[in-house]
Motif scaffolding. Structure first.
Motif, PDB file in Angstrom:
ATOM      1  N   LYS A 192       7.198  15.000 -13.285  1.00 20.30           N
ATOM      2  CA  LYS A 192       5.816  15.372 -13.625  1.00 20.30           C
ATOM      3  C   LYS A 192       4.975  14.137 -13.958  1.00 20.30           C
ATOM      4  O   LYS A 192       3.795  14.066 -13.603  1.00 20.30           O
ATOM      5  CB  LYS A 192       5.811  16.370 -14.780  1.00 20.30           C
ATOM      6  CG  LYS A 192       6.303  17.748 -14.367  1.00 20.30           C
ATOM      7  CD  LYS A 192       6.324  18.729 -15.521  1.00 20.30           C
ATOM      8  CE  LYS A 192       6.773  20.107 -15.008  1.00 20.30           C
ATOM      9  NZ  LYS A 192       6.890  21.090 -16.100  1.00 20.30           N
ATOM     10  N   ALA A 193       5.585  13.186 -14.637  1.00 22.11           N
ATOM     11  CA  ALA A 193       4.861  11.944 -14.953  1.00 22.11           C
ATOM     12  C   ALA A 193       4.508  11.193 -13.676  1.00 22.11           C
ATOM     13  O   ALA A 193       3.398  10.669 -13.523  1.00 22.11           O
ATOM     14  CB  ALA A 193       5.709  11.064 -15.876  1.00 22.11           C
ATOM     15  N   LEU A 194       5.447  11.168 -12.742  1.00 20.04           N
ATOM     16  CA  LEU A 194       5.178  10.507 -11.460  1.00 20.04           C
ATOM     17  C   LEU A 194       4.050  11.226 -10.726  1.00 20.04           C
ATOM     18  O   LEU A 194       3.147  10.594 -10.163  1.00 20.04           O
ATOM     19  CB  LEU A 194       6.434  10.510 -10.593  1.00 20.04           C
ATOM     20  CG  LEU A 194       7.593   9.626 -11.037  1.00 20.04           C
ATOM     21  CD1 LEU A 194       8.756   9.757 -10.072  1.00 20.04           C
ATOM     22  CD2 LEU A 194       7.160   8.185 -11.106  1.00 20.04           C
ATOM     23  N   CYS A 201      -0.196   9.456  -6.964  1.00 15.69           N
ATOM     24  CA  CYS A 201       0.197   8.549  -5.874  1.00 15.69           C
ATOM     25  C   CYS A 201       1.581   8.864  -5.326  1.00 15.69           C
ATOM     26  O   CYS A 201       2.056   8.172  -4.431  1.00 15.69           O
ATOM     27  CB  CYS A 201       0.179   7.103  -6.369  1.00 15.69           C
ATOM     28  SG  CYS A 201      -1.468   6.454  -6.664  1.00 15.69           S
ATOM     29  N   VAL A 202       2.258   9.866  -5.884  1.00 14.46           N
ATOM     30  CA  VAL A 202       3.636  10.136  -5.495  1.00 14.46           C
ATOM     31  C   VAL A 202       3.745  11.503  -4.832  1.00 14.46           C
ATOM     32  O   VAL A 202       3.202  12.493  -5.332  1.00 14.46           O
ATOM     33  CB  VAL A 202       4.583  10.077  -6.717  1.00 14.46           C
ATOM     34  CG1 VAL A 202       6.020  10.366  -6.296  1.00 14.46           C
ATOM     35  CG2 VAL A 202       4.509   8.710  -7.384  1.00 14.46           C
ATOM     36  N   ASP A 244       0.816  -1.218   0.000  1.00 13.66           N
ATOM     37  CA  ASP A 244       0.000   0.000   0.000  1.00 13.66           C
ATOM     38  C   ASP A 244       0.850   1.269   0.000  1.00 13.66           C
ATOM     39  O   ASP A 244       0.416   2.308  -0.487  1.00 13.66           O
ATOM     40  CB  ASP A 244      -0.923   0.019   1.226  1.00 13.66           C
ATOM     41  CG  ASP A 244      -1.967  -1.088   1.173  1.00 13.66           C
ATOM     42  OD1 ASP A 244      -2.438  -1.388   0.061  1.00 13.66           O
ATOM     43  OD2 ASP A 244      -2.295  -1.658   2.228  1.00 13.66           O
ATOM     44  N   SER A 245       2.034   1.160   0.596  1.00 12.90           N
ATOM     45  CA  SER A 245       2.848   2.373   0.695  1.00 12.90           C
ATOM     46  C   SER A 245       4.332   2.041   0.600  1.00 12.90           C
ATOM     47  O   SER A 245       4.772   0.969   1.023  1.00 12.90           O
ATOM     48  CB  SER A 245       2.569   3.084   2.021  1.00 12.90           C
ATOM     49  OG  SER A 245       2.884   2.241   3.110  1.00 12.90           O
ATOM     50  N   GLY A 288      -1.030   1.902  -7.841  1.00 17.33           N
ATOM     51  CA  GLY A 288      -1.831   2.542  -6.808  1.00 17.33           C
ATOM     52  C   GLY A 288      -1.155   2.625  -5.451  1.00 17.33           C
ATOM     53  O   GLY A 288      -1.760   3.071  -4.480  1.00 17.33           O
ATOM     54  N   THR A 289       0.102   2.192  -5.383  1.00 19.92           N
ATOM     55  CA  THR A 289       0.862   2.317  -4.137  1.00 19.92           C
ATOM     56  C   THR A 289       1.209   3.789  -3.897  1.00 19.92           C
ATOM     57  O   THR A 289       1.650   4.481  -4.814  1.00 19.92           O
ATOM     58  CB  THR A 289       2.176   1.515  -4.233  1.00 19.92           C
ATOM     59  OG1 THR A 289       1.861   0.146  -4.476  1.00 19.92           O
ATOM     60  CG2 THR A 289       2.999   1.639  -2.957  1.00 19.92           C
TER      61      THR A 289
END
Lengths: 79, 138
Positions: free
Chosen positions: B84-86, B91-92, B2-3, B30-31
Motif C-alpha cells: 500500500k505504501a508503494l 509510481c508503482v 525513468d522506468s 518518480g521512476t
C-alpha cells in the motif's frame, strides 16, 4: 554546526534504507526551488545515496558533516 | 532512470523485502516501477497470501528479529502495508502472472485492489521488462 540556515530539517536517525531516501524525496518535493533541506541520518548508506541523488536530480549538496555515527546533509533544492 | 521492471518469484517474507525496498526507493524519485509477481510470490497480491508470508527454512526461527529490524528501519512490518505504501507513491504497478495465478490460486475475486490485474507474462516481458531502463529478477 552547519554554515547554512535550513528551511526544513528531516531527521531520519535510526531508520535504514529505503526510508531516508523515501522521506527525503517526499520532503523536498514539497519545498520551493532554491530552498534548503537539512537531512540527519545514521544509515551509513546515505553517505553515497544522498550525494549521488543530488547529482542526478540537480540538487546542490552544500555540506556533509559527520559527528560520530550521525551524518548531516545540507541540500539546496534545484531551481 | 525513468522506468524499472521487477519480477519477483520468492514469497518468503525476508526475500520479498529487497525488491519491494528497491521499488520504494525508485518510486520515491518518480521512476515508474512495474512489478510482475510470478510463482508463489503471486499470492502476495491477495490479502490472505500477504498476511501468510513468513520466513522459510533455516532462517524461520529469526522472523521476530527480522520484523523488529524492519520496523526499526522505518518500514511497515506487514507486506500488505508495504504494498500500500508503494502504491501511494502513484509510481508503482503490480501485476499478477496469469500462469502463477492459475496454479497458486489467485483470481479476480481475491486479487487486491492495489494490483493492476492478472496479465500474460508475454505482455509484461515485451511491453514492460524489455522497454524498461532497468530490469531486476528476484
Amino acid at each position: 554546526m552547519s554554515n547554512w540556515q535550513p528551511d526544513q530539517t528531516l531527521d531520519t536517525s535510526g531508520k535504514c534504507c529505503p526510508m531516508p531516501m523515501v522521506e527525503m524525496n517526499q520532503a523536498i518535493r514539497k519545498m520551493d526551488p532554491g530552498s534548503i533541506l537539512e537531512v540527519i541520518a545514521t544509515d551509513p548508506g546515505t553517505r553515497d545515496d544522498i550525494s549521488s541523488w543530488c547529482q542526478r536530480k540537480g540538487h546542490e549538496l552544500l555540506e556533509l558533516s559527520e559527528e560520530g555515527k550521525t551524518l548531516r546533509f545540507t541540500v539546496r533544492k534545484a531551481s | 532512470m525513468d522506468s524499472m521492471a521487477i519480477i519477483i518469484r520468492d514469497d518468503s517474507y525476508d526475500k520479498i523485502l529487497t525488491p519491494l525496498a528497491f521499488a520504494y526507493l525508485q518510486a520515491a524519485e518518480g521512476t515508474v516501477v512495474d512489478i510482475l509477481f510470478v510463482n508463489w510470490a503471486v499470492r502476495a497480491l491477495t490479502e490472505d497470501g500477504a498476511a501468510a508470508m513468513h520466513i522459510h527454512g533455516e532462517h524461520a526461527k529469526d522472523e521476530a528479529m527480522v520484523r523488529e529490524g524492519v520496523a526499526k528501519a522505518g518500514l511497515p512490518t506487514e507486506i500488505m502495508d508495504i504494498l500500500k505504501a508503494l502504491k501511494s507513491t502513484e509510481c508503482v504497478n503490480f501485476y499478477a502472472c496469469s500462469l502463477a495465478a492459475s496454479i497458486f490460486g489467485v483470481n479476480e475475486d481475491n486479487l487486491i485492489n492495489e494490483a493492476e490485474g492478472i496479465i500474460g507474462a508475454s505482455w509484461f516481458l515485451n511491453e514492460k521488462a524489455s522497454k524498461a531502463d532497468h530490469c531486476q529478477y528476484f
